[in-house]
Write a protein that holds these residues in place. Structure first.
Motif, PDB file in Angstrom:
ATOM      1  N   GLN A 181      47.446   5.511  91.997  1.00 51.62           N
ATOM      2  CA  GLN A 181      46.516   6.410  91.295  1.00 51.62           C
ATOM      3  C   GLN A 181      46.693   6.296  89.786  1.00 51.62           C
ATOM      4  N   LEU A 182      47.984   6.194  89.335  1.00 53.59           N
ATOM      5  CA  LEU A 182      48.271   6.016  87.915  1.00 53.59           C
ATOM      6  C   LEU A 182      47.662   4.716  87.421  1.00 53.59           C
ATOM      7  N   GLN A 183      47.856   3.645  88.195  1.00 50.04           N
ATOM      8  CA  GLN A 183      47.306   2.336  87.842  1.00 50.04           C
ATOM      9  C   GLN A 183      45.772   2.421  87.776  1.00 50.04           C
ATOM     10  N   ALA A 184      45.143   3.095  88.750  1.00 44.83           N
ATOM     11  CA  ALA A 184      43.680   3.238  88.763  1.00 44.83           C
ATOM     12  C   ALA A 184      43.227   4.041  87.548  1.00 44.83           C
ATOM     13  N   ARG A 185      43.985   5.082  87.231  1.00 45.40           N
ATOM     14  CA  ARG A 185      43.624   5.902  86.067  1.00 45.40           C
ATOM     15  C   ARG A 185      43.795   5.116  84.774  1.00 45.40           C
ATOM     16  N   LEU A 186      44.826   4.293  84.684  1.00 42.79           N
ATOM     17  CA  LEU A 186      45.023   3.467  83.485  1.00 42.79           C
ATOM     18  C   LEU A 186      43.882   2.459  83.332  1.00 42.79           C
ATOM     19  N   VAL A 187      43.485   1.841  84.443  1.00 40.88           N
ATOM     20  CA  VAL A 187      42.370   0.891  84.413  1.00 40.88           C
ATOM     21  C   VAL A 187      41.091   1.627  84.007  1.00 40.88           C
ATOM     22  N   GLU A 188      40.894   2.812  84.595  1.00 37.63           N
ATOM     23  CA  GLU A 188      39.698   3.602  84.265  1.00 37.63           C
ATOM     24  C   GLU A 188      39.721   4.010  82.791  1.00 37.63           C
ATOM     25  N   MET A 189      40.924   4.375  82.294  1.00 41.31           N
ATOM     26  CA  MET A 189      41.058   4.778  80.900  1.00 41.31           C
ATOM     27  C   MET A 189      40.762   3.601  79.964  1.00 41.31           C
ATOM     28  N   GLU A 190      41.242   2.421  80.291  1.00 39.03           N
ATOM     29  CA  GLU A 190      40.966   1.226  79.475  1.00 39.03           C
ATOM     30  C   GLU A 190      39.470   0.908  79.502  1.00 39.03           C
ATOM     31  N   LEU A 207      37.062   3.080  80.000  1.00 44.89           N
ATOM     32  CA  LEU A 207      36.395   4.102  79.193  1.00 44.89           C
ATOM     33  C   LEU A 207      36.637   3.882  77.700  1.00 44.89           C
ATOM     34  N   ARG A 208      37.831   3.433  77.341  1.00 51.59           N
ATOM     35  CA  ARG A 208      38.140   3.146  75.939  1.00 51.59           C
ATOM     36  C   ARG A 208      37.234   2.021  75.433  1.00 51.59           C
ATOM     37  N   GLY A 209      37.029   0.985  76.245  1.00 51.71           N
ATOM     38  CA  GLY A 209      36.135  -0.113  75.875  1.00 51.71           C
ATOM     39  C   GLY A 209      34.692   0.372  75.725  1.00 51.71           C
ATOM     40  N   ALA A 210      34.268   1.221  76.689  1.00 50.95           N
ATOM     41  CA  ALA A 210      32.907   1.762  76.600  1.00 50.95           C
ATOM     42  C   ALA A 210      32.763   2.624  75.349  1.00 50.95           C
ATOM     43  N   HIS A 211      33.808   3.392  75.028  1.00 49.68           N
ATOM     44  CA  HIS A 211      33.786   4.241  73.839  1.00 49.68           C
ATOM     45  C   HIS A 211      33.663   3.386  72.574  1.00 49.68           C
ATOM     46  N   GLN A 212      34.440   2.328  72.492  1.00 47.59           N
ATOM     47  CA  GLN A 212      34.370   1.442  71.331  1.00 47.59           C
ATOM     48  C   GLN A 212      32.988   0.788  71.219  1.00 47.59           C
ATOM     49  N   SER A 213      32.435   0.404  72.352  1.00 45.07           N
ATOM     50  CA  SER A 213      31.095  -0.193  72.354  1.00 45.07           C
ATOM     51  C   SER A 213      30.055   0.819  71.854  1.00 45.07           C
ATOM     52  N   LEU A 214      30.155   2.050  72.323  1.00 47.57           N
ATOM     53  CA  LEU A 214      29.234   3.090  71.882  1.00 47.57           C
ATOM     54  C   LEU A 214      29.421   3.398  70.391  1.00 47.57           C
ATOM     55  N   GLU A 215      30.654   3.382  69.924  1.00 46.50           N
ATOM     56  CA  GLU A 215      30.925   3.598  68.494  1.00 46.50           C
ATOM     57  C   GLU A 215      30.274   2.499  67.648  1.00 46.50           C
ATOM     58  N   ARG A 216      30.359   1.243  68.110  1.00 53.16           N
ATOM     59  CA  ARG A 216      29.722   0.126  67.387  1.00 53.16           C
ATOM     60  C   ARG A 216      28.200   0.294  67.368  1.00 53.16           C
ATOM     61  N   GLN A 217      27.645   0.676  68.524  1.00 49.62           N
ATOM     62  CA  GLN A 217      26.192   0.887  68.582  1.00 49.62           C
ATOM     63  C   GLN A 217      25.771   2.014  67.643  1.00 49.62           C
ATOM     64  N   LEU A 218      26.563   3.086  67.629  1.00 46.37           N
ATOM     65  CA  LEU A 218      26.260   4.208  66.741  1.00 46.37           C
ATOM     66  C   LEU A 218      26.316   3.756  65.282  1.00 46.37           C
ATOM     67  N   GLN A 219      27.320   2.977  64.931  1.00 47.45           N
ATOM     68  CA  GLN A 219      27.449   2.470  63.563  1.00 47.45           C
ATOM     69  C   GLN A 219      26.245   1.596  63.198  1.00 47.45           C
ATOM     70  N   GLU A 220      25.835   0.730  64.121  1.00 49.84           N
ATOM     71  CA  GLU A 220      24.676  -0.141  63.869  1.00 49.84           C
ATOM     72  C   GLU A 220      23.407   0.688  63.691  1.00 49.84           C
ATOM     73  N   LEU A 221      23.239   1.710  64.540  1.00 46.25           N
ATOM     74  CA  LEU A 221      22.070   2.574  64.423  1.00 46.25           C
ATOM     75  C   LEU A 221      22.060   3.320  63.092  1.00 46.25           C
ATOM     76  N   GLU A 222      23.221   3.812  62.674  1.00 45.91           N
ATOM     77  CA  GLU A 222      23.306   4.521  61.392  1.00 45.91           C
ATOM     78  C   GLU A 222      22.976   3.585  60.235  1.00 45.91           C
ATOM     79  N   GLU A 223      23.470   2.355  60.285  1.00 40.34           N
ATOM     80  CA  GLU A 223      23.172   1.386  59.225  1.00 40.34           C
ATOM     81  C   GLU A 223      21.680   1.057  59.199  1.00 40.34           C
ATOM     82  N   ARG A 224      21.095   0.842  60.377  1.00 39.04           N
ATOM     83  CA  ARG A 224      19.669   0.539  60.457  1.00 39.04           C
ATOM     84  C   ARG A 224      18.840   1.720  59.942  1.00 39.04           C
ATOM     85  N   HIS A 225      19.253   2.920  60.340  1.00 40.77           N
ATOM     86  CA  HIS A 225      18.552   4.124  59.887  1.00 40.77           C
ATOM     87  C   HIS A 225      18.639   4.260  58.365  1.00 40.77           C
ATOM     88  N   SER A 226      19.821   4.005  57.816  1.00 33.78           N
ATOM     89  CA  SER A 226      19.996   4.089  56.365  1.00 33.78           C
ATOM     90  C   SER A 226      19.103   3.074  55.657  1.00 33.78           C
TER      91      SER A 226
END
Length: 130
Positions: free
Chosen positions: A12-21, A23-42
């Motif tokens: 379960q710990l291993q599954a949670r660590l994989v899930e956390m990694e 989610l961390r990747g998805a979070h970073q991807s969303l942060e990049r998209q948000l940054q790109e959208l903000e730059e385009r909007h600006s």
């Protein structure tokens, strides 16, 4: 049973660590998209601000041109009105001359038989608003 439970907890710990990694990747991807959208909007906002500035300049220039045309029109209208007044004065003079000529030519029946021209002047009234 404890080993089995410990193994289950590790899985379960291993599954949670994989899930956390993941989610961390998805979070970073969303942060990049948000940054790109903000730059385009600006960039779009800056472009729109430039367009607004150009349109305001065009509007100001057009207003100045219209004011200049209005001044020229008013000047021409004043000249026209002055000319109309002069024309009316000359017509009165001509009618006076004609009357004197007709009175002085009583002995000339041939000239009196001609129809006497009449001049009619109807002044127009113009109003200008500034």
């Amino acid at each position: 049973a404890s080993r089995r439970e410990a193994g289950e907890c590790r899985r379960q710990l291993q599954a949670r660590l994989v899930e956390m990694e993941s989610l961390r990747g998805a979070h970073q991807s969303l942060e990049r998209q948000l940054q790109e959208l903000e730059e385009r909007h600006s960039a779009e906002a800056a472009g729109l601000q430039d367009t607004i500035g150009q349109l305001e300049d065009d509007l100001r220039n057009t207003k100045n041109e219209m004011a200049q045309h209005l001044r020229e029109y008013q000047d021409l209208l004043n000249v026209k009105m002055a000319l109309d007044i002069e024309i009316a004065a000359y017509r009165k003079l001509l009618e006076g001359e004609e009357t004197l000529f007709n009175m002085g030519s009583i002995g000339l029946p041939a000239l009196n038989s001609l129809p006497s021209p009449t001049y009619s002047f109807q002044p127009r009234s113009f109003s200008s608003s500034t």
